[in-house]
Scaffold this active site. Structure first.
Site, PDB file in Angstrom:
ATOM      1  N   ASN A  19       0.865  -1.173   0.000  1.00  0.00           N
ATOM      2  CA  ASN A  19       0.000   0.000   0.000  1.00  0.00           C
ATOM      3  C   ASN A  19       0.903   1.225   0.000  1.00  0.00           C
ATOM      4  O   ASN A  19       2.108   1.106  -0.242  1.00  0.00           O
ATOM      5  CB  ASN A  19      -0.980  -0.033   1.188  1.00  0.00           C
ATOM      6  N   ASN A  52      -4.229  -8.629   9.454  1.00  0.00           N
ATOM      7  CA  ASN A  52      -3.081  -8.158   8.689  1.00  0.00           C
ATOM      8  C   ASN A  52      -2.695  -6.731   9.031  1.00  0.00           C
ATOM      9  O   ASN A  52      -3.502  -5.951   9.524  1.00  0.00           O
ATOM     10  CB  ASN A  52      -3.411  -8.249   7.211  1.00  0.00           C
ATOM     11  N   LYS A  97       0.424  -0.802  32.679  1.00  0.00           N
ATOM     12  CA  LYS A  97       0.058   0.595  32.916  1.00  0.00           C
ATOM     13  C   LYS A  97      -0.873   1.102  31.815  1.00  0.00           C
ATOM     14  O   LYS A  97      -0.861   0.580  30.716  1.00  0.00           O
ATOM     15  CB  LYS A  97       1.319   1.468  32.930  1.00  0.00           C
ATOM     16  N   TYR A 152      -4.351  -3.003  -4.469  1.00  0.00           N
ATOM     17  CA  TYR A 152      -2.998  -2.805  -3.946  1.00  0.00           C
ATOM     18  C   TYR A 152      -2.029  -2.525  -5.077  1.00  0.00           C
ATOM     19  O   TYR A 152      -2.289  -2.850  -6.238  1.00  0.00           O
ATOM     20  CB  TYR A 152      -2.534  -4.059  -3.184  1.00  0.00           C
ATOM     21  N   LYS A 178     -12.750  -1.134  -3.039  1.00  0.00           N
ATOM     22  CA  LYS A 178     -11.806  -0.140  -2.505  1.00  0.00           C
ATOM     23  C   LYS A 178     -10.454  -0.315  -3.172  1.00  0.00           C
ATOM     24  O   LYS A 178     -10.020  -1.447  -3.406  1.00  0.00           O
ATOM     25  CB  LYS A 178     -11.665  -0.312  -0.994  1.00  0.00           C
ATOM     26  N   LYS A 180      -6.218   1.314  -3.379  1.00  0.00           N
ATOM     27  CA  LYS A 180      -5.182   2.126  -2.754  1.00  0.00           C
ATOM     28  C   LYS A 180      -4.862   3.322  -3.632  1.00  0.00           C
ATOM     29  O   LYS A 180      -4.879   3.205  -4.874  1.00  0.00           O
ATOM     30  CB  LYS A 180      -3.920   1.285  -2.547  1.00  0.00           C
ATOM     31  N   ASP A 217      -8.093   4.568  -0.449  1.00  0.00           N
ATOM     32  CA  ASP A 217      -7.389   4.380   0.825  1.00  0.00           C
ATOM     33  C   ASP A 217      -5.935   4.834   0.693  1.00  0.00           C
ATOM     34  O   ASP A 217      -5.187   4.317  -0.140  1.00  0.00           O
ATOM     35  CB  ASP A 217      -7.442   2.885   1.197  1.00  0.00           C
ATOM     36  N   ASN A 219      -3.799   4.918   3.448  1.00  0.00           N
ATOM     37  CA  ASN A 219      -2.991   4.263   4.480  1.00  0.00           C
ATOM     38  C   ASN A 219      -2.129   5.241   5.278  1.00  0.00           C
ATOM     39  O   ASN A 219      -0.988   4.938   5.642  1.00  0.00           O
ATOM     40  CB  ASN A 219      -2.136   3.145   3.879  1.00  0.00           C
ATOM     41  N   GLU A 243     -10.223   7.191   2.716  1.00  0.00           N
ATOM     42  CA  GLU A 243      -9.770   6.459   3.911  1.00  0.00           C
ATOM     43  C   GLU A 243      -8.345   6.801   4.327  1.00  0.00           C
ATOM     44  O   GLU A 243      -7.444   6.872   3.479  1.00  0.00           O
ATOM     45  CB  GLU A 243      -9.875   4.952   3.621  1.00  0.00           C
ATOM     46  N   GLU A 269      -8.368   2.349  11.732  1.00  0.00           N
ATOM     47  CA  GLU A 269      -7.836   0.982  11.784  1.00  0.00           C
ATOM     48  C   GLU A 269      -6.505   0.907  12.520  1.00  0.00           C
ATOM     49  O   GLU A 269      -6.089  -0.177  12.921  1.00  0.00           O
ATOM     50  CB  GLU A 269      -7.691   0.401  10.370  1.00  0.00           C
ATOM     51  N   ASP A 296     -10.319  -2.010  14.478  1.00  0.00           N
ATOM     52  CA  ASP A 296     -10.295  -3.457  14.228  1.00  0.00           C
ATOM     53  C   ASP A 296     -10.160  -4.170  15.572  1.00  0.00           C
ATOM     54  O   ASP A 296      -9.108  -4.103  16.204  1.00  0.00           O
ATOM     55  CB  ASP A 296      -9.091  -3.773  13.322  1.00  0.00           C
ATOM     56  N   GLU A 345     -15.081  -5.071   6.404  1.00  0.00           N
ATOM     57  CA  GLU A 345     -14.176  -5.138   5.257  1.00  0.00           C
ATOM     58  C   GLU A 345     -14.054  -6.589   4.767  1.00  0.00           C
ATOM     59  O   GLU A 345     -14.333  -7.528   5.518  1.00  0.00           O
ATOM     60  CB  GLU A 345     -12.797  -4.617   5.675  1.00  0.00           C
ATOM     61  N   SER A 346     -13.635  -6.777   3.519  1.00  0.00           N
ATOM     62  CA  SER A 346     -13.387  -8.117   2.988  1.00  0.00           C
ATOM     63  C   SER A 346     -12.229  -8.042   2.002  1.00  0.00           C
ATOM     64  O   SER A 346     -12.122  -7.088   1.240  1.00  0.00           O
ATOM     65  CB  SER A 346     -14.652  -8.622   2.278  1.00  0.00           C
ATOM     66  N   TYR A 347     -11.341  -9.051   2.033  1.00  0.00           N
ATOM     67  CA  TYR A 347     -10.219  -9.104   1.076  1.00  0.00           C
ATOM     68  C   TYR A 347     -10.359 -10.347   0.220  1.00  0.00           C
ATOM     69  O   TYR A 347      -9.868 -11.404   0.597  1.00  0.00           O
ATOM     70  CB  TYR A 347      -8.879  -9.194   1.803  1.00  0.00           C
TER      71      TYR A 347
HETATM   72 MG    MG Z   1      -7.163   0.887   5.199  1.00  0.00          MG
END
Ligand code: MG
Length: 391
Positions: A19, A52, A97, A152, A178, A180, A217, A219, A243, A269, A296, A345-347
Site C-alpha cells: 500500500n 493483517n 500501565k 494494492y 476499494k 489504494k 485508501d 494508508n 480512507e 484501523e 479493528d 471489510e473483505s479481502y
Molecule cells: Mg485501510
C-alpha cells in the site's frame, strides 16, 4: 470457569503487494488455541489470530499474556451462566500501565478472539447470536454489508490490471470496491495525483460512474497539503469514503481536513484502544452523520475493549452503524451482525487464509449471511481451519 490450556504459533501471510506505506513481503500472524472448562465437565477450544498489517506477537504472548491467562484460576461466570471473557481479559492486563498501547493490544486481541470463540462454543451458539443476546436485546442482523478491499500496488500492475481486479470482485457479488491511492513514493505531488486520478476514473468507469460504489485508501501517507490537494481533486466524484488520508494519530489535522472536505472520511484501523478512539472522536472533527470508523477489534485488545469503544461512541452521539471494522475476518463479521455495525471489510484476493468468511456463504448483492454453527465459524472455512487445527 477456567482456562486450562493455551497454545500459540506463528503463521506467514507474506505477499508481494504494497500500500502507500508498507509492503507485505514479510507479514506474519500469531495464532492461538485456548481451551476453557465450564466446571460441569464441559470444555471448548477457541481460536484466535491477529489481522493483517501488524506482525505476529510471539514474544509478548509468551512472556506476559499467555502466562497471566494460564494462571487466572477460577473465573466468575457471566450472569447468563456462560463463560465471560471480561475477567479473563482483566487477568491478562494485570500489571499493565495505562497509555502507550504499542502492539500489546495485538497480543491481547489474539487471545481475546479465542476466548470469545470458546465462550460461544460452550454456549452452543454462533458468536453473533451470543453477542446479540448479551449486548443487543437479542437483535441480530440477517446479513452484513461487506465491500471488496483491494487495488494494492503490485510490481508491474497497470491501470488495466487494476480494472480487471475490480471486475473480478463484482463477479463475486460485491457491489462496492476499494483501491489504494497515494502510493507513488518520490513522485512530485502533482504527477502522483494525475496518475491516481487516471486510476480512479478507470475504476469509476467500470462502476458506471457510481462514486458511492468506490472507496479510496491512503494508508495514512499524506500530510495536510497532499490530503487537501487530493481531497479537492476527488470531491466531485461522490466517493463512498476517503480512507486514512492522514497520520491516524494526528487528530487536529483531521479536523482541518474535515472543514474543507465535505464527503465521508474513514479512519481508525490504526487506533488500538478505546482511549485513542475517544481522542479521535473528541478532537478529529469527524461527523457522526457521514464518517466511518474502522477500529479493528483483533488489533485493539479484542472485543472486550471494542464493547467499551462502542459504549464511548454512543455517549458521544455516534451510532454503531458508523463502524465498519478493518481486517476482513470472521471475528469482526460476527460483531457486525450481532451488534448492529455498518458492515465489515473483505479481502477477496489477499491475506488468505485469515481473511475471508465461511465457505458456504457466498456474497450476494454486496451482503453476506452467517453460518449457523457454534463459535466464530472457523470450522466452516476450510483453508483457515487447516491452519488452526495444526495447533
Ligand atoms: Mg485501510
Amino acid at each position: 470457569m477456567k482456562v486450562t490450556s493455551i497454545r500459540q504459533a506463528v503463521a506467514p501471510i507474506g505477499s508481494a503487494i504494497a500500500n502507500a506505506y508498507i509492503d507485505f513481503s514479510k507479514m506474519t500472524a500469531s495464532v492461538v488455541a485456548v481451551t476453557v472448562e465450564s466446571g460441569d465437565g464441559r470444555s471448548a477450544t477457541g481460536y484466535g489470530f491477529n489481522s493483517n498489517g501488524r506482525y505476529a506477537q510471539e514474544g509478548l504472548l509468551r512472556e506476559r499474556f499467555i502466562p497471566r491467562l494460564a494462571e487466572s484460576g477460577e473465573l466468575p461466570a457471566h450472569p447468563d451462566g456462560g463463560f465471560d471473557p471480561f475477567p479473563a481479559w482483566a487477568a491478562m492486563m494485570k500489571n499493565e500501565k495505562p497509555g502507550g498501547h504499542g502492539e500489546r493490544s495485538v497480543a491481547v486481541g489474539v487471545l481475546d478472539m479465542a476466548l470469545w470463540d470458546a465462550a460461544a462454543k460452550l454456549a452452543g451458539l454462533p458468536l453473533w447470536k451470543l453477542l446479540a443476546d448479551r449486548y443487543n436485546q437479542g437483535r441480530a442482523d440477517e446479513s452484513a454489508w461487506i465491500y471488496a478491499a483491494g487495488g494494492y500496488y503490485f510490481p508491474g500492475k497497470d491501470v488495466e490490471a487494476l480494472v480487471e481486479e475490480m471486475k473480478r470482485y463484482l463477479g463475486l457479488g460485491y457491489t462496492v470496491v476499494k483501491m489504494k491511492i497515494g502510493g507513488s513514493p518520490g513522485m512530485p505531488l502533482r504527477e502522483a495525483l494525475l496518475l491516481d486520478l487516471k486510476r480512479i476514473e478507470a475504476v469509476l468507469k467500470l462502476l458506471d460512474g457510481a462514486g458511492h460504489r468506490l472507496c479510496v485508501d491512503v494508508n495514512g501517507r499524506f500530510g495536510l497539503h497532499a490530503a487537501l490537494s487530493y481531497g479537492n481533486a476527488i470531491q466531485g466524484f461522490g466517493l463512498r469514503w476517503y480512507e486514512e488520508p492522514l497520520d491516524p494519530l494526528d487528530y487536529a489535522t483531521h479536523a482541518t481536513l474535515a472543514e474543507h472536505y465535505a464527503p465521508p472520511i474513514a479512519t481508525g484501523e490504526n487506533l488500538f484502544s478505546m482511549q485513542d478512539a475517544r481522542n479521535l472522536i473528541r478532537h478529529g472533527g469527524l461527523r457522526p452523520d457521514r464518517d466511518v470508523l474502522q477500529f479493528d477489534p483483533a488489533l485493539s485488545y479484542g472485543l472486550v475493549e471494542y464493547l467499551r469503544t462502542l459504549a464511548m461512541l454512543r455517549e458521544h452521539g455516534w451510532s454503531p452503524r458508523r463502524c465498519v471494522p478493518h481486517g476482513g475476518h470472521q471475528f469482526a463479521l460476527n460483531i457486525a451482525v450481532g451488534l448492529g455495525l455498518g458492515g465489515n471489510e473483505s479481502y477477496p484476493e489477499v491475506f488468505a487464509p485469515f481473511g475471508g468468511f465461511a465457505d458456504s456463504t457466498p456474497v450476494e448483492n454486496g451482503r453476506i449471511r452467517m453460518p449457523d454453527i457454534p463459535g466464530i465459524g472457523f470450522e466452516a472455512k476450510n483453508d483457515l481451519w487447516a491452519v488452526l487445527q495444526a495447533l
